[in-house]
Structure formats: C-alpha cells, structure tokens
Scaffold this active site. Structure first.
Site, PDB file in Angstrom:
ATOM      1  N   ASP A  54      -1.738  -0.759  -3.950  1.00  0.00           N
ATOM      2  CA  ASP A  54      -1.957   0.107  -5.121  1.00  0.00           C
ATOM      3  C   ASP A  54      -0.724   0.126  -6.020  1.00  0.00           C
ATOM      4  OD1 ASP A  54      -0.182   1.708  -3.658  1.00  0.00           O
ATOM      5  OD2 ASP A  54      -1.822   2.763  -2.669  1.00  0.00           O
ATOM      6  N   GLU A  87      -6.447 -17.951 -18.958  1.00  0.00           N
ATOM      7  CA  GLU A  87      -6.991 -18.668 -17.807  1.00  0.00           C
ATOM      8  C   GLU A  87      -8.167 -19.465 -18.354  1.00  0.00           C
ATOM      9  OE1 GLU A  87      -9.507 -18.382 -13.728  1.00  0.00           O
ATOM     10  OE2 GLU A  87      -9.960 -17.203 -15.498  1.00  0.00           O
ATOM     11  N   ASP A 113       0.844  -1.199   0.000  1.00  0.00           N
ATOM     12  CA  ASP A 113       0.000   0.000   0.000  1.00  0.00           C
ATOM     13  C   ASP A 113       0.878   1.247   0.000  1.00  0.00           C
ATOM     14  OD1 ASP A 113      -1.881   1.944   0.376  1.00  0.00           O
ATOM     15  OD2 ASP A 113      -2.330   1.403   2.466  1.00  0.00           O
ATOM     16  N   ASP A 164      -4.021   3.777   2.669  1.00  0.00           N
ATOM     17  CA  ASP A 164      -5.463   3.623   2.912  1.00  0.00           C
ATOM     18  C   ASP A 164      -5.823   2.170   3.234  1.00  0.00           C
ATOM     19  OD1 ASP A 164      -5.149   2.414   0.477  1.00  0.00           O
ATOM     20  OD2 ASP A 164      -6.655   3.594  -0.590  1.00  0.00           O
ATOM     21  N   ASN A 223      -0.285   4.504  -0.498  1.00  0.00           N
ATOM     22  CA  ASN A 223      -0.893   5.772  -0.056  1.00  0.00           C
ATOM     23  C   ASN A 223      -1.560   5.674   1.312  1.00  0.00           C
ATOM     24  OD1 ASN A 223      -3.183   4.349  -0.577  1.00  0.00           O
ATOM     25  ND2 ASN A 223      -4.116   5.856  -1.958  1.00  0.00           N
ATOM     26  N   ASP A 243      -8.748 -13.380 -18.545  1.00  0.00           N
ATOM     27  CA  ASP A 243      -9.640 -13.906 -17.517  1.00  0.00           C
ATOM     28  C   ASP A 243     -10.758 -14.735 -18.156  1.00  0.00           C
ATOM     29  OD1 ASP A 243     -10.406 -13.707 -14.624  1.00  0.00           O
ATOM     30  OD2 ASP A 243     -12.231 -12.850 -15.471  1.00  0.00           O
TER      31      ASP A 243
HETATM   32  C1  BGC Z   1     -10.554 -14.678 -11.695  1.00  0.00           C
HETATM   33  C2  BGC Z   1     -11.336 -14.535 -10.453  1.00  0.00           C
HETATM   34  C3  BGC Z   1     -12.608 -13.772 -10.800  1.00  0.00           C
HETATM   35  C4  BGC Z   1     -13.368 -14.454 -11.952  1.00  0.00           C
HETATM   36  C5  BGC Z   1     -14.399 -13.558 -12.537  1.00  0.00           C
HETATM   37  C6  BGC Z   1     -11.457 -15.605 -12.463  1.00  0.00           C
HETATM   38  O1  BGC Z   1     -10.924 -16.332 -13.358  1.00  0.00           O
HETATM   39  O2  BGC Z   1      -9.266 -15.200 -11.511  1.00  0.00           O
HETATM   40  O3  BGC Z   1     -10.636 -13.923  -9.425  1.00  0.00           O
HETATM   41  O4  BGC Z   1     -13.436 -13.765  -9.690  1.00  0.00           O
HETATM   42  O5  BGC Z   1     -12.506 -14.819 -12.962  1.00  0.00           O
HETATM   43  O6  BGC Z   1     -13.818 -12.531 -13.280  1.00  0.00           O
END
Ligand code: BGC
Length: 542
Positions: free
Chosen positions: A32, A270, A24, A28, A26, A210
């Site tokens: 970041d 992924e 972190d 909070d 900043n 993703d």
């Molecule tokens: C990401 C997760 C996320 C999901 C929805 C996954 O593959 O690694 O962290 O919650 O996709 O975007």
C-alpha cells in the site's frame, strides 16, 4: 542536448512500484501507499531518480487496479488521498519524482459511467461513452465481430437490458470487467483532460499511459483475419484494435496540458507498435515524452541482436528528437533473470545487461525486485493464482503472477518483512528467498543489490553517462578500435561514451580481450586479468 538544459526525464532512472507487492504498511498482506512511503529511503539509497506507481485508484481489482472505478479517488486497500499527498510530499523532500499510471482505454464495470450505461439502455448518450453494439445473428445472439480479448475468450460481453431481455454487447479488449471507452465521444476526451489536471494539480510529475496504442478502434469494427490475439503483450500485426491514427490527437492534447504546468511534467506510453519507427510516432515533439522500448526487453541474448536494437532505437527516437528509453522487466513479463537462463547463468547475464543498459544514452525503467535479482516464481500453487489470465484462458495460461510476488525485505522466512509476521502475503513467497532479501544483500558487496547501488551512483557521477551519444568500437585482430559502424566481434560489443568511458559486454562463452583502457570503473563479475569473461560487462575509463 546539454545535460544542464535537458529536462530531468531525458536521462532519469525510473523505478516501477507494483504497489500490491512492494511493502505492506497496514498489515493486511497487500502492499500500500503507507508501505511505499516507509521505504522511500531505500529507493534514495538505491539511487533512482523517479518512481512510477501502478494504479492505486478505487477499483474492484478484477485486474489488480487496472480496472478503475473512480479516477480521482484512492482504493481503501492502498490508502486514501491524504496518503497520496503525504507520499508526494515525502518523495519531493528527498528529490524523488513520482509518476502515476493512467488507464484511459477502459474503465471498471463498476465505474459510475458504466453503471449508468447499463441502466440507460440502447442508443442512449450514456452508452455512447463505451463501445456498445447490437449482436449479429437472427436475435443478436452472436458477438458483433470476431475479436478476442488479450486475456483470452471473446472481446464482447452481452448485457441484460433494463427490461430483463438479453440485449446489446460491449467491447472489452481485456477482462469483461474492463469495458473499453469510446474515444470518439468528446465527453470521454474532456473527462480525461480533467483527470490529468486533477493529478497534476496534486503535484505528480507525470503519467505512465496504459495501453496507449489502444484507445481508438477502426470505424466499423471489422472482423480481423485471425480474430484471436491470445498473448498479453507483443505486437500482433496491423489490427483494427491498435495504433489507429486518431490516438495521436489525444496525445497532442495531453502534451499541451502537461506543458501548461511548470517543472517539466511528462508522460510515457505503454504502446506496442510494429517497429521502432512506428513507436517513435508516439514521441513526436508535440506528443508524449517517452515510450517504453519493449524491443530492448525482447531482444535475445546475443551481441548482434543487442547492437541492432540499440541502433534502431536510438535512430528512431533521434529522428523525432525524443529520448530513448531502456527496460528489461515489468509487471507483465517474466523476470529477466529467468528469461536469460537458469540459475547462475541468468544471474550473470542480468548483471551484465544492467551495466550495458545503464551505459546507454537515454532513460531507464527498472522494475521492483530486479535489483534483488528475483527470479520468476514459476511454481505458485494453482489455487494462489490471481491474474485474470488464468481464469480467462480456461487454466491454460498461468499469467503474470510469477513476476508479481511480494518483495523480500528481511528475515529468513516468508513473509520476509513484506507484511506483519503472522500475515499471509497476497501471493505466497518462496521458502528459499532468505539470501535474496534487501537486508541480506545489503551486507554483501558482491550481491545484485550492491551492483545496482554502485552502478546507479556511478551513472549519476560520470559525466559521460545519461544523455548523449555513443559510438561503437569494432573488434580487430588485436583488440578493439574506433569505428563508425564496423563489424563487432561475433559475441562481444563495446561502445564509447564521451568523455572517457567505454562499456564492453561479452555475450559469448569464451573470454575476449578488453578494449584499450586506462582504468576500470565497474565490472559485473571479477575479471580474469585483461580478459572479459563470458556473460560479463565492464565500464572502463580511457
Ligand atoms: C498493464 C497490464 C494490464 C493491462 C490492462 C497493461 O498494459 O500493464 O498490467 O493488465 O494493461 O489495463
């Protein structure tokens, strides 16, 4: 492929930065971009080649950034575009590559497109960007099909139409705040082409895609036999939601965009697929460059299972000419120190697994904190749980917060240098982590951190490691000998990499003889004369 001609990513070590929990800058309580930039030297000293930044885009944070409201802007919680530019420049100066997360399956419900879709009403072009459908039942009161969300509960949410009446439903394979996009709409395709170029122009080296297997749904959205897919990750069998053939067209398109830039830009999928062969379709020569190898992450602690998964993974990627990848942990699964067993046992196995993984041909993905041997935090107080899975499952699944606890950097009590001293980190940090901090472990040559540093350096320096091939050594009565596919000892494995390196691992609970060698490069534990102790791996020269 020869080391000097292979693109950088084929044997790179990537380090996943889950930005909320790294550092972190900043004060909070939330990690970041400034925090990341201030710790780049740590990553260089660790010896990684590249970092993967989880989403930092504008987001209402229903899923901690995996719900993106603006793909071309940085959320103020994490910084701004100038901060990203500064981070990219600082990383480049140090020779570190940077890849960023791209979330194409869904947007946030606060994305301009989704707001326009709600306002425009049924059968409008604005709704065509998402997966809106009329409901079933006499007055549309039932969801369009029986699909359920990966986070629990139905995968459909009914909207109130502009005239105030209950109306259509929209699909969300994840949280209701994450409406799924309609990838059969060319406007969606073009928008993402542009998003890719936006970040490539800014200088990122690539993307982590993703839910890469989810973009297309089977036409007609048929009911599934078992409707319910409650677990977050893992392959769930053939399904109208995943791995539809059309996804590959998108990745071919993206590959052309990546290849139109200099300096080998790349993307890693992924994707959860049925088996290694299915996964290999994502990394055909004209598609994405890599895919996470979750089969390796899921392999149980057994020599036979490890050997099988290594063979299958190498075979499948070799079939399409792609690099194999290896991963043990990420921000969605329980930390592997804990998965491998309680306390000391898990720690020993994690050390051994590291040496085994780093000796395999291909590239490696590390998850922040594994270099500190951080365990899964299983006892976070319920009121602290922040993963949407906790609420969506009706408080039956705790979700993924246990692997997302902020990193301990220094000091003897929370927040261990993660944020300013008097600030509460966004997830509570255990009282017992004072020996796990970066500062404490840097002093200790036997620490997990020291092992990671030494092993990553040795991997870089040794000509046999990284790209290339392996061949297994087979156990015989008096030791180990070369063999193509022979029977390994039941609890131990050894393989050779050329020139001159052997990696051996003992997954059993009795010592085994070391393979023939001249010297020892590195061991995950102190060796017992010429024996490899239980749950130990070693790199030998020969
Ligand atoms: C990401 C997760 C996320 C999901 C929805 C996954 O593959 O690694 O962290 O919650 O996709 O975007």
């Amino acid at each position: 492929m020869h080391a000097s001609t292979a693109p950088w990513w084929r044997d790179a070590v990537f380090y996943e930065i889950y930005i909320r929990s790294f550092a972190d800058g900043n004060g909070d309580g939330v990690g970041d971009l400034l925090g990341v930039r201030s710790r780049l030297q740590y990553l260089c000293d660790l010896g990684v080649d590249a970092i993967w930044l989880t989403p930092f885009y504008t987001s209402p944070m229903a899923d901690h950034g995996y719900d993106v409201a603006d793909y071309r802007a940085v959320d103020p919680l994490f910084g701004d575009l100038a901060q990203i530019d500064a981070l990219l420049a600082a990383a480049r100066e140090r020779g570190l590559r940077v890849i960023v997360d791209l979330v194409p399956n869904h947007t946030s419900d606060q994305h301009e497109w989704f707001r326009e879709a709600l306002a425009a009403g049924p059968r409008s072009p604005e709704r065509e960007r998402y997966m809106f459908r009329p409901g079933r039942g006499a007055s549309g009161e039932l969801p369009p099909n029986n699909w359920t969300s990966r986070f629990g509960g139905p995968a459909w949410e009914r909207v109130t139409e502009p005239d105030g009446q209950p109306g259509e439903w929209y699909l969300h394979l994840f949280a209701p705040e994450q409406p799924d996009l309609n990838w059969r709409n060319p406007e969606v395709v073009e928008e993402f082409d542009d998003v890719l170029r936006f970040w490539l122009d800014r200088g990122v080296d690539g993307f982590r895609i993703d839910v890469a297997h989810g973009l297309f749904k089977e036409p007609g959205l048929p009911d599934t036999e078992n409707g319910l897919h409650p677990s977050m990750l893992g392959y769930v069998g053939p399904s109208p939601m995943w791995n539809q053939p059309e996804v590959h067209g998108v990745y071919r398109r993206w590959r052309r965009i990546l290849d139109s830039y200099d300096d080998s830009r790349m993307a890693v999928a992924e994707a959860w697929a049925q088996d290694s062969e299915d996964l290999a379709r994502y990394v055909r020569p004209d598609e994405l460059n890599q895919a996470f190898n979750f089969a390796f992450l899921q392999a149980p602690w057994s020599a036979a299972a490890l050997r099988d998964v290594v063979n299958e993974s190498i075979q499948a990627t070799a079939g399409v000419g792609a690099a194999t990848t290896w991963v043990l942990s990420n921000h969605d699964v329980a930390r592997h120190v804990t998965r491998y067993g309680d306390g000391e046992l898990g720690r020993r196995r994690a050390r051994a697994a590291l040496l085994f993984m780093l000796a395999l041909p291909g590239s490696v993905y590390l998850y922040q904190g594994e270099e500190l041997g951080l365990p899964e935090v299983a006892d976070l107080p319920e009121e602290a749980l922040a993963d949407p899975i906790w609420e969506r499952s009706g408080h039956t699944e705790r979700g993924r917060d246990g692997c997302r606890v902020p990193l301990p950097w220094s000091g003897t009590q929370p927040p261990y240098g993660f944020t300013s001293e008097d600030v509460q980190p966004w997830l509570p940090m255990p009282e017992c982590w004072s020996t796990l901090t970066v500062a404490a472990q840097s002093e200790d040559p036997d620490s997990m951190l020291s092992l990671y540093r030494t092993a990553l350096r040795a991997r870089k320096d040794h000509p046999a490691l990284g790209n290339g091939t392996l061949h297994w050594l087979e156990a015989c009565r008096d030791g180990w000998s070369g063999g193509e596919s022979g029977t390994q000892g039941p609890h131990a494995l050894a393989f050779a990499r050329e020139p001159g390196l052997v990696c051996a691992i003992n997954c059993g609970d009795t010592p085994v003889a070391l393979p023939e060698h001249q010297g020892m490069l590195l061991a995950s534990e102190h060796l017992d004369n010429d024996k490899l102790p239980p749950n130990t791996a070693v790199w030998l020269t020969r």
